[in-house]
Scaffold this motif. Structure first.
Motif, PDB file in Angstrom:
ATOM      1  N   LEU A 675       0.807  -1.522   0.173  1.00  0.00           N
ATOM      2  CA  LEU A 675      -0.005  -0.207  -0.055  1.00  0.00           C
ATOM      3  C   LEU A 675       0.873   1.351   0.187  1.00  0.00           C
ATOM      4  O   LEU A 675       1.703   0.910   0.125  1.00  0.00           O
ATOM      5  N   PRO A 676       0.820   2.629  -0.711  1.00  0.00           N
ATOM      6  CA  PRO A 676       1.247   3.483  -0.160  1.00  0.00           C
ATOM      7  C   PRO A 676       1.428   3.901   0.898  1.00  0.00           C
ATOM      8  O   PRO A 676       0.968   4.275   1.855  1.00  0.00           O
ATOM      9  N   GLY A 677       2.691   3.877   1.586  1.00  0.00           N
ATOM     10  CA  GLY A 677       2.900   4.220   3.186  1.00  0.00           C
ATOM     11  C   GLY A 677       2.949   3.227   3.913  1.00  0.00           C
ATOM     12  O   GLY A 677       3.660   3.091   5.066  1.00  0.00           O
ATOM     13  N   VAL A 678       2.148   1.722   3.256  1.00  0.00           N
ATOM     14  CA  VAL A 678       2.169   0.703   4.701  1.00  0.00           C
ATOM     15  C   VAL A 678       2.546  -0.469   3.870  1.00  0.00           C
ATOM     16  O   VAL A 678       2.223  -0.684   2.329  1.00  0.00           O
ATOM     17  N   ASP A 679       3.612  -1.674   4.469  1.00  0.00           N
ATOM     18  CA  ASP A 679       3.758  -2.177   3.624  1.00  0.00           C
ATOM     19  C   ASP A 679       2.866  -3.770   4.293  1.00  0.00           C
ATOM     20  O   ASP A 679       3.593  -4.362   5.952  1.00  0.00           O
ATOM     21  N   ILE A 680       2.277  -4.792   4.309  1.00  0.00           N
ATOM     22  CA  ILE A 680       1.223  -5.575   5.029  1.00  0.00           C
ATOM     23  C   ILE A 680       1.650  -6.665   4.396  1.00  0.00           C
ATOM     24  O   ILE A 680       1.996  -7.704   3.263  1.00  0.00           O
ATOM     25  N   THR A 681       2.125  -7.777   5.538  1.00  0.00           N
ATOM     26  CA  THR A 681       2.816  -9.393   5.457  1.00  0.00           C
ATOM     27  C   THR A 681       1.608  -9.847   6.607  1.00  0.00           C
ATOM     28  O   THR A 681       0.742  -9.627   6.817  1.00  0.00           O
ATOM     29  N   GLY A 682       1.687 -11.422   6.272  1.00  0.00           N
ATOM     30  CA  GLY A 682       0.058 -11.799   6.884  1.00  0.00           C
ATOM     31  C   GLY A 682       0.560 -13.801   6.521  1.00  0.00           C
ATOM     32  O   GLY A 682       1.233 -14.609   5.864  1.00  0.00           O
ATOM     33  N   SER A 683      -0.064 -14.366   7.765  1.00  0.00           N
ATOM     34  CA  SER A 683      -0.509 -16.070   7.625  1.00  0.00           C
ATOM     35  C   SER A 683      -1.570 -16.369   7.487  1.00  0.00           C
ATOM     36  O   SER A 683      -2.201 -15.352   8.832  1.00  0.00           O
ATOM     37  N   GLY A 684      -2.559 -17.430   7.886  1.00  0.00           N
ATOM     38  CA  GLY A 684      -3.313 -17.720   8.563  1.00  0.00           C
ATOM     39  C   GLY A 684      -4.668 -18.480   8.088  1.00  0.00           C
ATOM     40  O   GLY A 684      -3.134 -19.421   6.574  1.00  0.00           O
ATOM     41  N   GLN A 685      -5.611 -19.048   7.355  1.00  0.00           N
ATOM     42  CA  GLN A 685      -6.232 -19.948   6.725  1.00  0.00           C
ATOM     43  C   GLN A 685      -7.135 -19.435   6.429  1.00  0.00           C
ATOM     44  O   GLN A 685      -7.925 -18.565   7.128  1.00  0.00           O
ATOM     45  N   ILE A 686      -8.205 -19.929   5.504  1.00  0.00           N
ATOM     46  CA  ILE A 686      -9.256 -19.928   4.960  1.00  0.00           C
ATOM     47  C   ILE A 686     -10.553 -22.009   5.177  1.00  0.00           C
ATOM     48  O   ILE A 686      -9.865 -21.997   3.734  1.00  0.00           O
ATOM     49  N   ASP A 687     -11.551 -21.337   5.528  1.00  0.00           N
ATOM     50  CA  ASP A 687     -11.633 -23.001   6.154  1.00  0.00           C
ATOM     51  C   ASP A 687     -12.984 -22.432   4.886  1.00  0.00           C
ATOM     52  O   ASP A 687     -14.480 -21.649   5.084  1.00  0.00           O
ATOM     53  N   LEU A 688     -12.926 -23.424   3.687  1.00  0.00           N
ATOM     54  CA  LEU A 688     -13.856 -23.063   2.546  1.00  0.00           C
ATOM     55  C   LEU A 688     -15.103 -23.709   2.688  1.00  0.00           C
ATOM     56  O   LEU A 688     -16.463 -23.631   2.449  1.00  0.00           O
ATOM     57  N   LYS A 689     -15.202 -25.073   3.441  1.00  0.00           N
ATOM     58  CA  LYS A 689     -16.444 -25.585   4.336  1.00  0.00           C
ATOM     59  C   LYS A 689     -16.657 -25.275   5.496  1.00  0.00           C
ATOM     60  O   LYS A 689     -18.445 -24.682   4.972  1.00  0.00           O
ATOM     61  N   ALA A 690     -16.374 -24.736   5.759  1.00  0.00           N
ATOM     62  CA  ALA A 690     -17.128 -23.615   7.254  1.00  0.00           C
ATOM     63  C   ALA A 690     -17.335 -21.696   6.839  1.00  0.00           C
ATOM     64  O   ALA A 690     -17.963 -21.115   7.042  1.00  0.00           O
ATOM     65  N   GLN A 691     -16.830 -21.985   5.656  1.00  0.00           N
ATOM     66  CA  GLN A 691     -17.133 -20.191   4.949  1.00  0.00           C
ATOM     67  C   GLN A 691     -16.765 -19.107   5.709  1.00  0.00           C
ATOM     68  O   GLN A 691     -17.470 -18.695   6.178  1.00  0.00           O
TER      69      GLN A 691
END
Length: 797
Positions: A675-691
């Motif tokens: 982003l302008p002026g911001v750097d974002i990093t991340g990790s995690g999960q998305i559960d497609l069954k539970a949405q």
């Protein structure tokens, strides 16, 4: 005087001539009378002094020689006399050569009577006054190997015919005696009553009986038309059925030419079939202007045959299904070909199918061709009445379906050329082949616009609880739909045996709400192994390329799919798929290699495995401005305030991530958003069954000159600002992410502790390098003192 004499002579001669003519006429009449009396005397003598029962052995021998049947005349034979001469036979049975006396005979009758007209006998003509057969019993059986008990009889009769000298031409010719006259027939009446025919087929498990069989015909002549009526009741145990059938027609039997014809045929029937509908009778009628059989030329034909029936099916309830057919054609066994000059199949206003066809090589290498046309009809209602309507998302789908095609084929395959199919608003043209012996679909089709979503089953409905009042929310509102599937054995059986080769091109295609253009699809496979070798399409200003495979040969269905997206406009895509345009915008590039196993009642998302990655360029997360939130937080941490007006969206230069997918759970540890002026990093999960999703993000503020950035201190630029994104995929992005105050507090504490330790280490280092260090070396020596200083420094590393 002379004149009177001459006159007398003339008168006498005239009288003599008249007397001679009268005498000759009397002599002829006397001769005829004598012959008549002689014939009467012969008949009286034959019927009085000759016992017809003496002929029983000769009749049995003749039947055995001609047919191979063992004839038993159990009742008496008797003569009848004037005005008819005839013979009556009572209680006769006929057994096959290998039948024992305790078995049911092949054929039997209670009484048979044949009568001849007496007056025509006087002139040398034979005219049958009538023939009556009462109580006929005929038993036909086919064994498990397919051999019929009548085959020996047919073979014997055929052998007898082959052993006879060839018959002369059937053309009209002069005859020298009565024995040379062509075969003629003149029967005043034929009557069969109380007949019964029983048929048992062990090979196909059939047991059917025709009873109360009655046949009536009058003025039966060879070559002339005569009225014919036939009726019988039918009953079966395998399959279970009962009903009645009647027939009326004008029949013609030309025995010399072996031509048989039924004109103005009217056949009616009513049948009760519990396996189809136990509450109603199935009724039908057949009318034909002519049915003809030419046995010498082995040609059979039908003209203007019309079938009209009313049928009941369990799915119809009390509503009947009308079904009609019309046809004209002929079959020539001698030429080994057939021709259907016209045919039509209709069901009220629901269906009308017309066409024509011809076939060659009927006995061995069958080949046929023709034309078929189906006017646009409400196929949906027709399938619904038959109980074969598939579940479709659109309740109006399949209400207008028609086709036109040239068609040809053999015993195994039907091939459609110049094919044009109309399905509601879609037109498909090309060629196709369908299997007749086994499931097969080979097609090369081009079409205009196809909305596949109309014909697919409706999407599943998710239910969420709110106190005691559940609220239904369809998965159409979520970015990723849970495509559940229900498999049944008939569907799996078809998929495991289908021979598929499909090439399809479409101008536009809508599938699961995706809008595709210039679609090119190729799929092929057999025996449960299928591959999508090509799926190319234009997709929202970008392009889609994909391949895949499906295996249904095993107990469970396995799928694999490898899509690649290039330059796709993300906002309209998400709007079509989820019905929302407030999620993301930007240009999407993505690729994936996915696989899944589909259980009987499961979801392919629950078993999804694979890898995927994407990059969104020049885009924005809509409805939330993360830089604004972060800069406001940074200003507060620095004891400042900001008056900058932030927009409603989070614009970014690049949004990228890669994923590992296991059992429907997407794992990520390299999320990066620039982003302008911001750097974002991340990790995690998305559960497609539970949405739902659960992501931990870290934002670092960069002090830039960009107007969208914000001023930060050097210390704060090294401290990550934590964000926690969680919630349902169906929620707006603004509801997903929030500043994680707890995590930020922990970061500050750790940072403060690290900063204090660093300052103490610097102070100790200065002391050890100064007077304190010198004193240590003086006391312990240079070597030992150096070791102690190093140990002290190590405490603060």
């Amino acid at each position: 005087m002379m004149g009177g004499f001459i006159d007398a002579i003339i008168v006498r001669e005239r009288s003599w001539g008249e007397y001679s003519m009268k005498a000759l006429f009397r002599i002829v009449l006397a001769a005829i009378g004598v012959l008549g009396l002689l014939a009467v005397a012969v008949v009286i003598y034959a019927t009085t002094f000759l016992d017809p029962n003496d002929l029983k052995p000769r009749l049995a021998d003749a039947v055995r020689e001609r047919t191979g049947l063992e004839l038993s005349l159990n009742g008496p034979l008797s003569w009848t006399f004037y005005p008819r001469i005839g013979v009556t036979v009572e209680d006769a049975t006929a057994r096959l050569p290998d039948q024992s006396a305790d078995e049911t005979p092949f054929a039997a009758f209670r009484q048979a009577e044949a009568r001849l007209r007496f007056p025509p006998l006087l002139s040398g003509n034979i005219e049958v006054d009538g023939f009556t057969l009462d109580g006929l019993r005929l038993n036909l059986e086919r064994d498990a190997q397919g051999h019929g008990n009548w085959e020996a009889l047919v073979d014997t009769v055929a052998q007898q015919d082959n052993d006879r000298p060839s018959s002369p031409s059937r053309r009209p010719q002069s005859v020298a005696s009565a024995g040379d006259r062509p075969l003629a027939m003149d029967i005043a009446s034929v009557q069969v009553s109380d007949g019964q025919v029983h048929f048992e087929d062990q090979q196909n498990d059939r047991n059917i009986t025709l009873s109360s069989l009655a046949l009536q015909a009058s003025n039966v002549t060879s070559g002339g038309a005569f009225p014919l009526e036939l009726s019988f009741a039918v009953e079966g145990t395998r399959p279970e059925l009962n009903g009645t059938i009647s027939l009326k027609s004008q029949a013609s039997l030309d025995l010399n030419s072996a031509v048989y014809r039924l004109d103005n045929l009217a056949l009616k029937g009513a049948m009760h079939l519990p396996a189809i509908d136990g509450a109603h009778d199935q009724t039908f009628g057949l009318n034909a202007s002519r049915l003809a059989a030419d046995l010498d030329r082995q040609r059979y034909s039908v003209d203007s045959a019309v079938l009209d029936g009313t049928f009941y099916l369990p799915s119809l309830g009390e509503h009947a299904l009308p079904l009609g057919a019309e046809a004209s054609g002929e079959v020539s066994l001698a030429e080994d070909q057939a021709k259907l000059t016209s045919f039509s199949l209709s069901s009220g206003q629901l269906l009308r199918l017309t066409g024509s066809a011809e076939a060659r090589h009927l006995s061995d290498d069958l080949h046929w061709q023709g034309q078929v046309d189906m006017a646009p009809a409400d196929l949906r209602s027709w399938l619904e009445r038959l109980g074969k309507l598939p579940t479709t998302a659109d309740a109006q789908a399949l209400q207008r379906v028609g086709l036109s095609s040239q068609v040809e084929g053999d015993k195994r395959t039907a091939r459609f050329t110049d094919l044009s199919v109309d399905i509601d608003d879609t037109t498909l043209e090309g060629t196709a082949s369908l299997g007749l012996e086994s499931p097969l679909l080979h097609a090369e089709l081009k079409g205009d616009s196809l909305d596949l979503d109309r014909y697919l089953p409706p999407r599943s409905t998710n239910v969420t609880a709110s106190n005691e009042a559940p609220q239904a929310r369809t998965s159409d509102t979520t970015p990723i739909a849970d495509a559940g599937a229900s498999l049944n054995e008939s569907t799996l059986a078809l998929a495991r045996s289908l021979d598929l080769d499909l090439n399809l091109t479409l101008e536009t295609l809508k599938a699961r709400k995706f809008q595709l253009e210039n679609v090119a699809l190729k799929a092929q496979g057999r025996e449960g192994h299928y591959r999508l070798s090509r799926l190319n399409a234009d997709l929202y200003d970008g392009a889609l390329k994909a391949s895949g495979a499906m295996n249904v040969a095993a107990s469970s269905v396995s799928l694999s799919f490898e899509p690649q997206l290039t330059g796709v406009a993300l906002q309209p895509l998400l709007k079509d798929v989820s019905g929302r345009d407030d999620l993301f915008r930007g240009t999407l590039n993505a690729s994936a290699a996915l696989s899944s196993t589909l259980e009987d009642e499961g979801s392919w998302l629950a078993n999804l495995d694979g890898k995927a990655s994407f990059v969104i360029a020049d885009g924005a997360m809509m409805g939330i401005n993360l830089p604004g939130q972060l800069c406001t937080t940074a200003a507060m941490l620095q004891g400042n305030s900001t008056s900058h007006e932030w927009g409603s969206d989070t614009e970014f230069d690049r949004f990228a991530a890669s994923f590992d997918i296991v059992d429907g759970v997407i794992q990520n540890d390299d999320l990066n958003v620039a982003l302008p002026g911001v750097d974002i990093t991340g990790s995690g999960q998305i559960d497609l069954k539970a949405q739902n999703l659960d992501m931990a993000l870290a934002a670092r503020l960069v002090n830039t000159a960009d107007t969208q950035g914000c001023p930060v201190s050097a210390t704060l630029s090294h401290i990550p600002l934590p964000l926690h994104c969680s919630g349902s995929l169906g929620d707006a992005p603004a509801q997903w992410c929030r500043f994680d105050a707890d995590a930020f507090s922990a970061i500050l504490q750790k940072s403060a502790a690290s900063e204090g330790r660093e300052k103490l280490r610097e102070h100790v280092d200065r002391q050890l390098e100064g007077k304190l260090g010198q004193r240590i070396e003086e006391k312990l020596g240079e070597a030992s003192g150096g070791n102690l200083k190093d140990a002290i420094k190590g405490l603060f590393q």
